[in-house]
Design a protein around this motif. Sequence first.
Motif, PDB file in Angstrom:
ATOM      1  N   GLU A 153      -2.587  11.861  -4.063  1.00  0.00           N
ATOM      2  CA  GLU A 153      -3.373  13.094  -4.009  1.00  0.00           C
ATOM      3  C   GLU A 153      -2.415  14.277  -4.079  1.00  0.00           C
ATOM      4  OE1 GLU A 153      -6.364  13.550  -0.990  1.00  0.00           O
ATOM      5  OE2 GLU A 153      -6.355  15.725  -1.228  1.00  0.00           O
TER       6      GLU A 153
ATOM      7  N   ASN B  68      -5.863   5.131  -7.213  1.00  0.00           N
ATOM      8  CA  ASN B  68      -6.619   6.381  -7.301  1.00  0.00           C
ATOM      9  C   ASN B  68      -5.659   7.540  -7.387  1.00  0.00           C
ATOM     10  OD1 ASN B  68      -9.456   5.508  -6.851  1.00  0.00           O
ATOM     11  ND2 ASN B  68      -8.468   4.653  -5.038  1.00  0.00           N
ATOM     12  N   GLU B  69      -6.055   8.498  -8.192  1.00  0.00           N
ATOM     13  CA  GLU B  69      -5.195   9.647  -8.375  1.00  0.00           C
ATOM     14  C   GLU B  69      -6.097  10.876  -8.425  1.00  0.00           C
ATOM     15  OE1 GLU B  69      -2.860   8.958 -11.858  1.00  0.00           O
ATOM     16  OE2 GLU B  69      -2.324  11.040 -12.034  1.00  0.00           O
ATOM     17  N   ASN B  70      -5.847  11.799  -7.519  1.00  0.00           N
ATOM     18  CA  ASN B  70      -6.646  13.029  -7.527  1.00  0.00           C
ATOM     19  C   ASN B  70      -5.713  14.212  -7.540  1.00  0.00           C
ATOM     20  OD1 ASN B  70      -9.330  11.893  -7.230  1.00  0.00           O
ATOM     21  ND2 ASN B  70      -8.530  11.190  -5.269  1.00  0.00           N
TER      22      ASN B  70
ATOM     23  N   ASN C 256      -2.297  -1.417  -3.614  1.00  0.00           N
ATOM     24  CA  ASN C 256      -3.080  -0.185  -3.718  1.00  0.00           C
ATOM     25  C   ASN C 256      -2.177   1.032  -3.729  1.00  0.00           C
ATOM     26  OD1 ASN C 256      -5.417   1.692  -3.362  1.00  0.00           O
ATOM     27  ND2 ASN C 256      -4.398   2.050  -1.391  1.00  0.00           N
TER      28      ASN C 256
ATOM     29  N   ASP D 135      -2.594   5.359  -3.719  1.00  0.00           N
ATOM     30  CA  ASP D 135      -3.442   6.558  -3.680  1.00  0.00           C
ATOM     31  C   ASP D 135      -2.552   7.771  -3.832  1.00  0.00           C
ATOM     32  OD1 ASP D 135      -6.189   5.942  -3.234  1.00  0.00           O
ATOM     33  OD2 ASP D 135      -5.555   5.063  -1.326  1.00  0.00           O
TER      34      ASP D 135
ATOM     35  N   ILE E  36       0.813   5.418  -0.294  1.00  0.00           N
ATOM     36  CA  ILE E  36      -0.001   6.635  -0.278  1.00  0.00           C
ATOM     37  C   ILE E  36       0.921   7.823  -0.513  1.00  0.00           C
ATOM     38  CG2 ILE E  36      -1.475   8.117   1.157  1.00  0.00           C
ATOM     39  CD1 ILE E  36      -2.322   5.510   2.596  1.00  0.00           C
TER      40      ILE E  36
ATOM     41  N   ASN F 132       0.834  -1.197   0.000  1.00  0.00           N
ATOM     42  CA  ASN F 132       0.000   0.000   0.000  1.00  0.00           C
ATOM     43  C   ASN F 132       0.872   1.252   0.000  1.00  0.00           C
ATOM     44  OD1 ASN F 132      -2.041   1.829   0.270  1.00  0.00           O
ATOM     45  ND2 ASN F 132      -2.538   1.314   2.400  1.00  0.00           N
TER      46      ASN F 132
END
Lengths: 355, 252, 466
Positions: free
Chosen positions: A236, A265-267, A232, A234, A205, A203
């Motif tokens: 941001e 996920n990519e924001n 996973n 992520d 982040i 994971n």
Amino acid sequence: MIKSIELNETPVRTSKNFNANNIKINDIEIPDNISSFYNIDITGECSNIQVEQENNDYSLVYGLGNFLNEYSKAKSNKELNIIVNSKTPKEFILSFNFDENNLNLIENIKITANENCKATIIIKYKSDHNVNAFHNGIIKTIAKNMADINIIIVNLMNDSSNNFLSIENTLEDSSKVKYTIVDFGGKHSITNFYSNLIGNFSNNIINTIYLGKNNQLFDLNYIAELRGVKSNVDIEVQGALKDTAHKHFKGTIDFKKGCKKATGNENEFCMLLSDKAKSLALPMLLCSEEDVEGNHSSATGKIGEKELFYIMSRGFELKEAMKLMVRAKFNRIIENIKNEELKEEILNEIDNRLD
Amino acid sequence: MSNKLLEIKNLFVKAEEKEILKGIDLTINKGEIHVIMGPNGSGKTTTANAILNNPEYIKEKGEIIFDGKNITNTKTDEIARQGVFMSFQLPEEIPGISVTNFLKYAKSKATGKPIKVFQFKDELAKYMEELNMNPKNMERSLNVGFSGGEKKKNEILQMLVLNPKLAILDETDSGLDVDAIRTVSKGIEMFKNKDNAVLIITHNTKILKNLTVDYVHVLVDGHIVKTGGQELASEIEEEGYGKYKKEVSNNE
Amino acid sequence: MSKSKVKDIDRNIYDIKNKDEYDFKVKKGLTKEIIEEISEQKNDPQWMREFRLNALEVYNKLELPTWGPDLSELDMNEIATYVRPKSKLNTSWDEVPEDIKTTFDKLGIPEAEKKSLAGVGAQYDSEVVYHSMKEELIKQGVVYTDMETAIKEYPKLVKEHFMKCVPVYDHKFVALHGAVWSGGSFVYVPKGVKVDIPLQSYFRLNSPESGQFEHTLIIVDEGASLHFIEGCSAPKYNKINLHAGCVELFVKDNAYLRYSTIENWSKNMLNLNTKKAIIGKNAQVDWVSGSFGSKISMLYPMSILNGEGSKTEYTGISFAGKGQNLDTGFKVVHNAPNTSSVINAKSISKSDGKCTYRSLVRINENAKNTKSSVSCESLMLDDTSISDTIPVNDIKTDEVEFSHEAKIGKISDKAIFYLMSRGLSEEDAKAMIVRGFAYPISKELPVEYAAEMNNLINLELEGAIG
């Protein structure tokens, strides 16, 4: 030497006319003679965190490109090999302070978090106001099975310095690597970030904030390759640009064959605080595995007029209201930083930069 | 001819690596209404999904016989075509296909015959009126953007149109407001006859107020711990599952 | 869930090959002599002769793209760039030679013309064999004809616009197009004229180892409106065919154009097509695009929003099956205040097929008060398919509302189970979900085309999922 360089290539190219495949910096001064860099503070809890002053591993899968990768190898003036053996979370702080006697830093840092080990590692780059500093660093992290590591990188260099950074991570089974990146300083601040999630249930982040003013240029090229089952990532990224600042954000989430049930996920959000600021984004999703979920969203625009009006109606002048809004957007990411002193320093820097 | 419609024998089911059903026996005859009640996590939804052979639920042991055929390992669509219907608690949203077209298609699959369009439309209109449904919804994409109540009605409508031999109504997590309860009871009333059967799965007794049910089964921790008549539902309404939970833990 | 297996799909009607009979075919390859020969055969005016030779020079100078699909198997020495069918231009289907007419009959073109079109053009290999338009439109001054006729009859209009929207140096295959273009349609809709029923051009490439390079030039004058439909197909051969068409759309102030395409090239086709629209004040261009065929496609229609208040919408779907690499997307440049763009892209890939969504949204300094939203969704039908999303968003001013969303994944098992619980087989359930996924695009197409698209989806899914 004065040089023009093309660097930070994306893993996949798109049309040349889109000007997004790499970044070109013209006539940049690359120092030839590198003297030692002494102004380093190492603080925090060092028990069970071992620091060696030698690290010969310069190999990078991506990095910023041939020129700077080779340059690192040839000119490095600081090598650190950090081995984390602590089973309870420890906070470890590395501060590099640029001043007129410590102008150029070419460091190569390796962090190995052993099985089941935990740590928070803060790496801070800060320069005096009046120096033209040059930084080209490598931070390479290996998170072994079940390791849980929290890395905070803070760039508070001045706006006449150049900041180059290559980050590379390998995540083994069930490891967790969390990055908080505060990217504020540098005439050019160019980062290549690459994570290889080979481990099942690994994971990663990544939370980044950047803040550009004057003619600062930020080029962020983030690449995450998911290989492990149920891995996973992520990403941001929150940023704000004022004056004629430029930002390129290139984010690639690459689902490699076999990463079943992986998620990514990519924001990315960019607040434009001036009509001369420019924001380019290239958020890529590459996928050769069907059983995954990939999402991306990005938004660019001004601070909402309504929100601004609301805050101003409470007695804040425009500049203060804008500061408040930017701080509000950044807060969620800054909250990741538990070190109060550092947090305060970052918040002050935001205020200064928005003045 | 046998009156037996569904027979579950000694069924063990696993989901997400967890043992959920630990040996269930259940027989439903034509003309009957059965209720399975039980606290959260007791295995109610698993039972429904196991009957329909949802691949996410792994059968470890036991068998399920429907209308004389062993359907333990039959594919879901085949089971549905043999006459088992399940109304979902959270029906999936399928963009791009209208309710009407979906129903036509599903009906033709169920009967194996082409649809007589006008007859079908009349039938649909009749059901919709009874269920007090907005005809506009029929042209919208299946369940997409439907409110909870609209989804519920749509499930019941599908049950009526497909006219199965056994209808399983999974009402586990629903808030079950007055309107939803009315929809479900109305649907059952319209559906029910001597040749078919209904299995209601719920933890809520309100839904049974307007219905006459034949059997109530109490499911706790993967076991049916008690079977009785309608009075058992009232008892649970007053006393809860506490005493059955204790029984299970004493046995284990 | 069981895994996919794939058989080679019978694309039935699309694969009907006619004998490679032609009136004239240039030698394979690309030389000055060949270009001059094309000019000679087409009886080009002097400016066009020079134009072609200049384009050839540009072609020779430009590099192949350094991105996207690998085009190395394309060998221009193996492609005949001009094939004139054994038919002159006709205005009645009865006059079209029997075998050519039969092909278009099977593709349903004359039938569609009767039912739902205001005008039809049909190109076979390099030349247009049929062109016709309803009488009332002619009376209103609408021009719909083949490009060759247009050059002769509307020389000023053509010269003023020809490759001004898509300049020859845009990329290598545009230059190639400039050198060897042939056929295509010319449309002029005069000021204020609203053409309510669509016009349609259909392009059929029958000849093996050849290229089709039709040029479509559409001018929608101020306040006018038009719906134009383009269809393309070809039978499958073992060797590479090339399609490098060019579409130029000039949509003047307050005008409206909808441009719909269903592209179903055979799977030996390299489809390197270029489409661009220049859009005036308060004008709008809507693109609807379905890409199903071809071995490789590189296709990125582009809207240039030059007029204040102009708008564009792109709705597109790509479906890549075995052996296909479809690199498609959209480009929009906002060059004026109060402009807006909406992009809705979907892709489906299966059986080692690769779909790439590639795009550019550029909002320039002066495009104050611009709105742009992008949504792309990719569906992967099995574990051998590939799907990439490569969007560039380049924003140079602050008065914008820009948002972008992308999603990638497979069909949800829960949705399949739900539909199967209603008696649908797994194949049917998946096909229904895929058709539903494509519905936002198919609903934008005229009924016959929507049906064709669903057919193509069914063809692609047949035997593929089970």
